[in-house]
Write an enzyme that holds these catalytic residues in place. Structure first.
Site, mmCIF file in Angstrom:
data_model
loop_
_atom_site.group_PDB
_atom_site.id
_atom_site.type_symbol
_atom_site.label_atom_id
_atom_site.label_comp_id
_atom_site.label_asym_id
_atom_site.label_seq_id
_atom_site.Cartn_x
_atom_site.Cartn_y
_atom_site.Cartn_z
ATOM 1 N N TRP A 25 -2.557 3.458 -10.166
ATOM 2 C CA TRP A 25 -1.615 2.227 -9.930
ATOM 3 C C TRP A 25 -2.726 1.653 -9.382
ATOM 4 C CZ3 TRP A 25 0.143 7.963 -7.858
ATOM 5 C CH2 TRP A 25 -0.624 7.729 -6.997
ATOM 6 N N GLU A 38 2.963 3.045 -3.055
ATOM 7 C CA GLU A 38 2.354 3.163 -1.470
ATOM 8 C C GLU A 38 3.747 4.111 -0.558
ATOM 9 O OE1 GLU A 38 -0.062 2.612 0.055
ATOM 10 O OE2 GLU A 38 -1.628 1.511 -1.718
ATOM 11 N N TYR A 83 10.534 14.208 3.892
ATOM 12 C CA TYR A 83 10.881 13.157 3.982
ATOM 13 C C TYR A 83 11.561 11.402 3.859
ATOM 14 C CZ TYR A 83 6.183 14.596 7.287
ATOM 15 O OH TYR A 83 5.733 15.330 8.117
ATOM 16 N N TYR A 121 0.766 -0.883 7.455
ATOM 17 C CA TYR A 121 -0.065 -1.000 6.374
ATOM 18 C C TYR A 121 0.730 -1.377 4.782
ATOM 19 C CZ TYR A 121 -2.019 2.129 2.857
ATOM 20 O OH TYR A 121 -2.543 2.643 1.322
ATOM 21 N N ASP A 139 -5.530 2.928 7.474
ATOM 22 C CA ASP A 139 -4.911 3.958 7.163
ATOM 23 C C ASP A 139 -5.218 5.574 7.271
ATOM 24 O OD1 ASP A 139 -6.757 3.722 5.758
ATOM 25 O OD2 ASP A 139 -6.132 4.805 3.888
#
Length: 353
Positions: A25, A38, A83, A121, A139
């Site tokens: 990316w 991201e 997550y 972010y 970050d």
């Protein structure tokens, strides 16, 4: 030369000369691909994230394709990343952009922040990389680099530490080279100003680095919180009838929401539930026989999940609770399963899952 100018110029020069960290990316301008990368990289190592990035683009090359998929499809592709709220947010945001923005990402910081799962972010990353907006990314890498360069006493896991770094970067980011600056500081933190064994002798910022001058590079950055992991005990029941396995979907606002699992009873410890508890759980009027098979532990950021697996022998033709469903063994691959459950099933020589 002022310290801020020194920081910016030397960082950009280093990046022009050393820029060797290749990622699929990198230098991408498509906001969809930047957003996807991201979200995947939140709480995920780059090397692990790459294959998921390629996997998602293969299935969903455009945001409209992702929106058209079912949530179950997205969760199944996400399996193994953890997550899972990220996957649910990914799907919800894709639908929102497709319906409210006709498939085009918003171009302002404030609008990007309104997207589900997008914080400061990620909004800064999309804004700077896709649109060239002078928005610094804060970050783990930039927090560490700036904290050492300034020898900041502010803990980076607190608002005061993040605000300190944010303010410093806002004053140093070059408005016409925002994307290059953000990529440079992330690459620099990952390869030179590393958490452990930083390459100080090779550092282009060394002569102005306050932590290095004090001989205290390894003292920074400061953190305040100490994470205490909790232990949770999940007792799983492998129920099989006529080549089908009973599954249930996690619906509560808890870990792995939306994934499928073997029927589960959670207890405060590793002691097996009593037979009457199992019978009540399965709505069986007769006693249910159990055979303990194995135990394994999955480590998450804030907890340890202890899984205890039992083979469950039911009375004939027992009708299971409506929340359960029967899945063909040959189709288990279609279901998003927690890693601890899939690993158990694979050990049962169900190679097709």
């Amino acid at each position: 030369m002022e310290r801020a100018d020194f920081f910016t110029e030397n960082l950009l020069e280093w990046h022009r000369e050393i820029n060797q960290r290749e990622m699929p990316w990198k230098e991408e301008k498509d906001p969809y691909k930047i957003w996807l990368s991201e979200i995947i990289l939140q709480q995920t190592r780059v090397e692990q994230g790459k294959k998921y990035y390629h996997r998602f683009l293969e299935h969903f090359p455009r945001v409209e394709d992702l929106a058209a998929a079912s949530l179950d499809q997205v969760l199944q592709l996400w399996e193994g990343l953890g997550y899972y709220s990220r996957a649910r947010n990914l799907w919800a945001t894709a639908n929102f952009i497709s319906k409210e923005y006709n498939g085009r990402f918003p171009k302002t910081y404030s609008e990007l922040l309104q997207l589900k799962g997008v914080g400061p972010y990620t909004a800064s990353a999309i804004g700077s990389f896709a649109y060239g907006l002078p928005l610094p990314v804060v970050d783990g890498n930039s927090l560490r680099v700036v904290s050492r360069f300034q020898a900041s006493e502010q803990p980076i896991d607190q608002a005061s530490g993040k605000n300190f770094v944010q303010s410093f970067l806002e004053n140093t980011i070059p408005h016409k080279k925002a994307a290059q600056f953000n990529q440079a500081i992330m690459d620099f933190g990952a390869t030179v100003c590393r958490p452990r064994s930083p390459l100080c002798p090779e550092c282009p910022l060394q002569v102005e680095c306050k932590a290095y001058a004090a001989g205290q590079v390894h003292v920074y950055p400061h953190k305040k919180k100490n994470i205490t992991k909790k232990h949770r005990h999940f007792h799983y029941y492998w129920i099989e009838q006529e080549g089908k396995i009973a599954l249930e979907q996690r619906e509560e606002n808890d870990i792995w929401k939306g994934l499928y699992q073997l029927p589960l009873l959670e207890r405060p410890d590793g002691h097996p539930p009593k037979y009457q508890e199992i019978s009540q759980f399965l709505e069986a009027k007769q006693a249910v026989k159990l055979q303990f098979l194995s135990h394994s532990t999955q480590t998450l950021t804030h907890r340890y999940i202890h899984g205890y697996f039992y083979r469950c022998f039911l009375p004939s033709k027992l009708k299971l609770p409506e929340s359960f469903q029967w899945a063909n063994k040959s189709e288990l691959k279609k279901y998003g399963l927690p890693k601890i459950v899939r690993s158990f099933l694979q050990k049962q020589q169900l190679s097709h899952i």
